[in-house]
Scaffold this motif. Structure first.
Motif, PDB file in Angstrom:
ATOM      1  N   ALA A  20       0.852  -1.202   0.000  1.00  0.00           N
ATOM      2  CA  ALA A  20       0.000   0.000   0.000  1.00  0.00           C
ATOM      3  C   ALA A  20       0.882   1.244   0.000  1.00  0.00           C
ATOM      4  N   ASP A  21       0.385   2.291  -0.563  1.00  0.00           N
ATOM      5  CA  ASP A  21       1.089   3.575  -0.595  1.00  0.00           C
ATOM      6  C   ASP A  21       0.813   4.299   0.720  1.00  0.00           C
ATOM      7  N   THR A  22       1.849   4.485   1.557  1.00  0.00           N
ATOM      8  CA  THR A  22       1.643   5.109   2.862  1.00  0.00           C
ATOM      9  C   THR A  22       1.107   6.521   2.743  1.00  0.00           C
ATOM     10  N   LYS A  23       1.338   7.161   1.621  1.00  0.00           N
ATOM     11  CA  LYS A  23       0.836   8.517   1.455  1.00  0.00           C
ATOM     12  C   LYS A  23      -0.668   8.523   1.221  1.00  0.00           C
ATOM     13  N   HIS A  44     -14.434   1.090  -0.088  1.00  0.00           N
ATOM     14  CA  HIS A  44     -13.827  -0.190   0.278  1.00  0.00           C
ATOM     15  C   HIS A  44     -13.037  -0.019   1.575  1.00  0.00           C
ATOM     16  N   ILE A  45     -13.124  -1.007   2.450  1.00  0.00           N
ATOM     17  CA  ILE A  45     -12.312  -1.063   3.663  1.00  0.00           C
ATOM     18  C   ILE A  45     -11.293  -2.170   3.440  1.00  0.00           C
ATOM     19  N   ALA A  46     -10.015  -1.798   3.412  1.00  0.00           N
ATOM     20  CA  ALA A  46      -8.952  -2.753   3.114  1.00  0.00           C
ATOM     21  C   ALA A  46      -8.695  -3.719   4.259  1.00  0.00           C
ATOM     22  N   GLN A  47      -8.807  -3.237   5.489  1.00  0.00           N
ATOM     23  CA  GLN A  47      -8.531  -4.098   6.640  1.00  0.00           C
ATOM     24  C   GLN A  47      -9.221  -3.558   7.887  1.00  0.00           C
ATOM     25  N   ILE A  48      -9.637  -4.495   8.739  1.00  0.00           N
ATOM     26  CA  ILE A  48     -10.157  -4.153  10.059  1.00  0.00           C
ATOM     27  C   ILE A  48      -9.326  -4.919  11.082  1.00  0.00           C
ATOM     28  N   LEU A  92      -2.182  -0.797  14.996  1.00  0.00           N
ATOM     29  CA  LEU A  92      -1.607  -0.069  13.868  1.00  0.00           C
ATOM     30  C   LEU A  92      -0.437  -0.840  13.272  1.00  0.00           C
ATOM     31  N   GLU A  93       0.312  -1.518  14.130  1.00  0.00           N
ATOM     32  CA  GLU A  93       1.411  -2.364  13.647  1.00  0.00           C
ATOM     33  C   GLU A  93       0.860  -3.528  12.821  1.00  0.00           C
ATOM     34  N   GLN A  94      -0.273  -4.110  13.262  1.00  0.00           N
ATOM     35  CA  GLN A  94      -0.916  -5.173  12.478  1.00  0.00           C
ATOM     36  C   GLN A  94      -1.284  -4.660  11.091  1.00  0.00           C
ATOM     37  N   CYS A 106       1.890  -4.107   8.918  1.00  0.00           N
ATOM     38  CA  CYS A 106       2.425  -5.376   8.411  1.00  0.00           C
ATOM     39  C   CYS A 106       1.521  -5.989   7.338  1.00  0.00           C
ATOM     40  N   SER A 107       0.221  -5.995   7.601  1.00  0.00           N
ATOM     41  CA  SER A 107      -0.732  -6.590   6.662  1.00  0.00           C
ATOM     42  C   SER A 107      -0.712  -5.897   5.302  1.00  0.00           C
ATOM     43  N   LEU A 108      -0.524  -4.582   5.331  1.00  0.00           N
ATOM     44  CA  LEU A 108      -0.518  -3.821   4.078  1.00  0.00           C
ATOM     45  C   LEU A 108       0.883  -3.708   3.469  1.00  0.00           C
TER      46      LEU A 108
END
Length: 184
Positions: A4-7, A88-92, A113-115, A118-120
């Motif tokens: 994922a793009d952090t920006k 869209h929600i990428a992760q919960i 937030l660390e999860q 890592c997931s992204l």
């Protein structure tokens, strides 16, 4: 998995940001009442290329108020409403622990937030936004170097009276923050 793009990442708290909060906990799908403008804001952000993730404390599981199955039903309904609006929600990521459990995932600890990081597949969250309605949300985001936003919905009016980390932006609600971000 693509990185994922952090920006373009926004991490949202759930209760008080996306839906009405309750001091008695959101214990069922019937009690989950989304802010309509929040659902629309998530969809608008997604359409403009933002990745949306959710980090939520759910100690009601540890307290026996609801089960992980019930939480899954609520999250599925939330995903469906967001997708129906074009988002869209990428992760919960959620913490099922109670305040006395000493886990590393319960906000203000940064574990959720660390999860997500890592997931992204992200190196860090320094360009990501963290949007919450409580001091502990903001503290978790600060620990990970996020850009910080407090919304006045949920418990936000109370939280804004506390000493927030330097640079925390404050908006009336998620819609107002989305308007700011999309007009930049």
């Amino acid at each position: 998995m693509p990185t994922a793009d952090t920006k373009k990442l926004i991490i949202l708290d759930r209760d008080g940001v996306i839906n009405e909060d309750s001091d008695c906990y959101i214990k069922s799908l019937e009690e989950w009442k989304p802010y309509p403008k929040a659902i629309d804001a998530i969809a608008r952000l997604t359409k403009q290329g933002w990745t949306i993730a959710i980090a939520t404390n759910q100690s009601g599981i540890a307290r026996g108020y609801f089960t992980e199955h019930t939480l899954s039903q609520i999250h599925e309904a939330m995903r469906c409403q967001v997708e129906s609006a074009g988002g869209h929600i990428a992760q919960i990521a959620y913490c099922p622990h109670g305040p006395q459990d000493g886990c590393s995932c319960r906000k203000p600890q940064p574990g959720l937030l660390e999860q997500i990081r890592c997931s992204l597949g992200m190196e860090n969250l320094h360009a990501a936004w963290l949007v919450g309605d409580s001091l502990r949300d903001i503290q978790a985001g600060a620990a990970m170097g996020c850009q910080l936003v407090l919304v006045r919905t949920g418990k936000g009016m109370i939280a804004q009276e506390k000493e927030l980390p330097t640079g925390t932006q404050v908006y009336d609600d998620l819609e107002k923050f989305a308007n700011f971000l999309l007009s930049a």
